[in-house]
Design an enzyme around this catalytic site. Sequence first.
Site, short mmCIF file in Angstrom:
data_model
loop_
_atom_site.label_atom_id
_atom_site.label_comp_id
_atom_site.label_asym_id
_atom_site.label_seq_id
_atom_site.Cartn_x
_atom_site.Cartn_y
_atom_site.Cartn_z
N ASP A 106 -16.37 -63.82 -62.71
CA ASP A 106 -15.52 -62.66 -62.18
C ASP A 106 -14.10 -63.23 -62.32
O ASP A 106 -13.10 -62.56 -62.98
CB ASP A 106 -15.63 -61.83 -60.57
CG ASP A 106 -16.72 -61.52 -60.91
OD1 ASP A 106 -16.93 -60.10 -60.68
OD2 ASP A 106 -18.03 -61.94 -59.54
N ASP A 169 -11.36 -53.96 -65.24
CA ASP A 169 -12.81 -53.97 -64.61
C ASP A 169 -12.84 -55.70 -65.42
O ASP A 169 -13.90 -55.46 -66.42
CB ASP A 169 -13.66 -53.57 -64.24
CG ASP A 169 -14.96 -53.54 -63.77
OD1 ASP A 169 -15.12 -55.36 -63.40
OD2 ASP A 169 -15.63 -53.74 -63.44
N THR A 174 -21.28 -56.83 -61.47
CA THR A 174 -21.89 -58.90 -60.71
C THR A 174 -23.08 -58.98 -59.92
O THR A 174 -23.62 -59.93 -59.86
CB THR A 174 -21.25 -59.22 -59.15
OG1 THR A 174 -19.40 -58.69 -60.20
CG2 THR A 174 -20.57 -59.94 -58.87
N HIS A 240 -28.50 -46.19 -55.26
CA HIS A 240 -27.81 -45.40 -54.80
C HIS A 240 -29.65 -43.88 -55.52
O HIS A 240 -29.33 -43.07 -54.97
CB HIS A 240 -26.66 -44.05 -54.40
CG HIS A 240 -26.75 -45.25 -54.95
ND1 HIS A 240 -25.17 -45.24 -55.04
CD2 HIS A 240 -26.13 -45.79 -53.23
CE1 HIS A 240 -24.70 -46.57 -54.35
NE2 HIS A 240 -24.83 -47.07 -53.18
N GLY A 263 -24.38 -51.53 -62.98
CA GLY A 263 -22.57 -51.35 -63.79
C GLY A 263 -22.40 -49.73 -64.37
O GLY A 263 -23.29 -48.99 -65.31
N LYS A 267 -24.15 -47.53 -67.98
CA LYS A 267 -24.27 -46.14 -67.32
C LYS A 267 -24.00 -45.11 -68.76
O LYS A 267 -24.24 -44.28 -69.37
CB LYS A 267 -23.89 -45.97 -65.63
CG LYS A 267 -25.25 -46.40 -65.15
CD LYS A 267 -24.34 -45.80 -64.12
CE LYS A 267 -25.13 -46.76 -62.86
NZ LYS A 267 -24.85 -47.61 -62.16
#
Length: 354
Positions: A106, A169, A174, A240, A263, A267
């Site tokens: 990152d 981003d 991550t 989710h 990610g 998507k």
Amino acid sequence: MAPMGIRLSPLGMAVFCLLGLGVLYHLYSGFLAGRFAFFMLSEPAAGGPDGPRGSAVDLRELLAVSVLAAVRGGEEVRRVREGNVLNEKAKGKTREGAEEKLTSGDLLSNRRMYHLLRAAFPTVQINSEERVDTSDQETVSWDRNIPDDIKEKIQPKEVPAESVTVWIDPLDATQEYTEDLRQYVTTMVCVAVNGKPVIGVIHKPFSAYTAWAMVDGGSSVKARSFYNEKTPRIIVSRSHAGKVEQVARQTFGNKTVIIPAGGAGYKVLALLDVAEKNQEEADVYIHVTYIKKWDICAGNAVLRALGGHMTTLTGEEISYTGSDGNEGGLIASINMDHKALIEKLPDLEKTSHK
């Protein structure tokens, strides 16, 4: 007796006139100097931190640098992962209580991407997921080369620098990166003009695939030829999936396929024609909780450029100015009746603020 007077010779008259002109010149030049100094102090200095007033940036050049930045960041992401030197640590928790992770991938990707964009366009606002060390003196230059595919499809277009916000981003997904689920990982750059996403770049570091698009310009990617509106395949966050699955199957039927994935960049690519063996395909992308704008801005721009849509769950456009978060969840589609999809999923919006 006649009064006495003073008579000046022609030479004396000339000297007198010259002295008078000298006095007038001195007084007037002092006035002009004062006015000039006032003018200079009243105007912002060109080349200062905010750049010269009225400066413009060329969106085609900004697209070229954005692609390069995503690729350069991706090189760092890949190098760290393949060297297995992640230096993984927690940087906080999400609103749902999940741990947010931070790795060397990152940070190093962010460093490369930020400094390249900042060096090329010092007058634009840049928002990044990770903090930038202001004492970092790394110098990264852009050779001003514009790739041929961008030259062929995009015309130069200037906009005021103050209208531009760049969202970075440096490593999307991550969590999956730490689990070595490489297919989900992307680096992304988005350019918004007056809050509207107009340039999007999504790069996959482990396959070197890059998708870019510019609204009212061109793109390196396209929509698929078919989307299933009756029983769509819905791609959702791995964390989710259960929330969306129940409502989606109530709405579209038990044959509805739910694809859990990591990610936001991955998507969005799932909605497009991407020739990648590890890239799944979906018809709709739904996210039901709070999400950061650097996660979704690039995908939003790509979809807009191709005629698609990304909105909140209630159909509102997402503005990429102000706060760095989107509270209203999201639904994304392309070549489908987006409004009809929103009307079928009214219950999902209630969970997006939790």
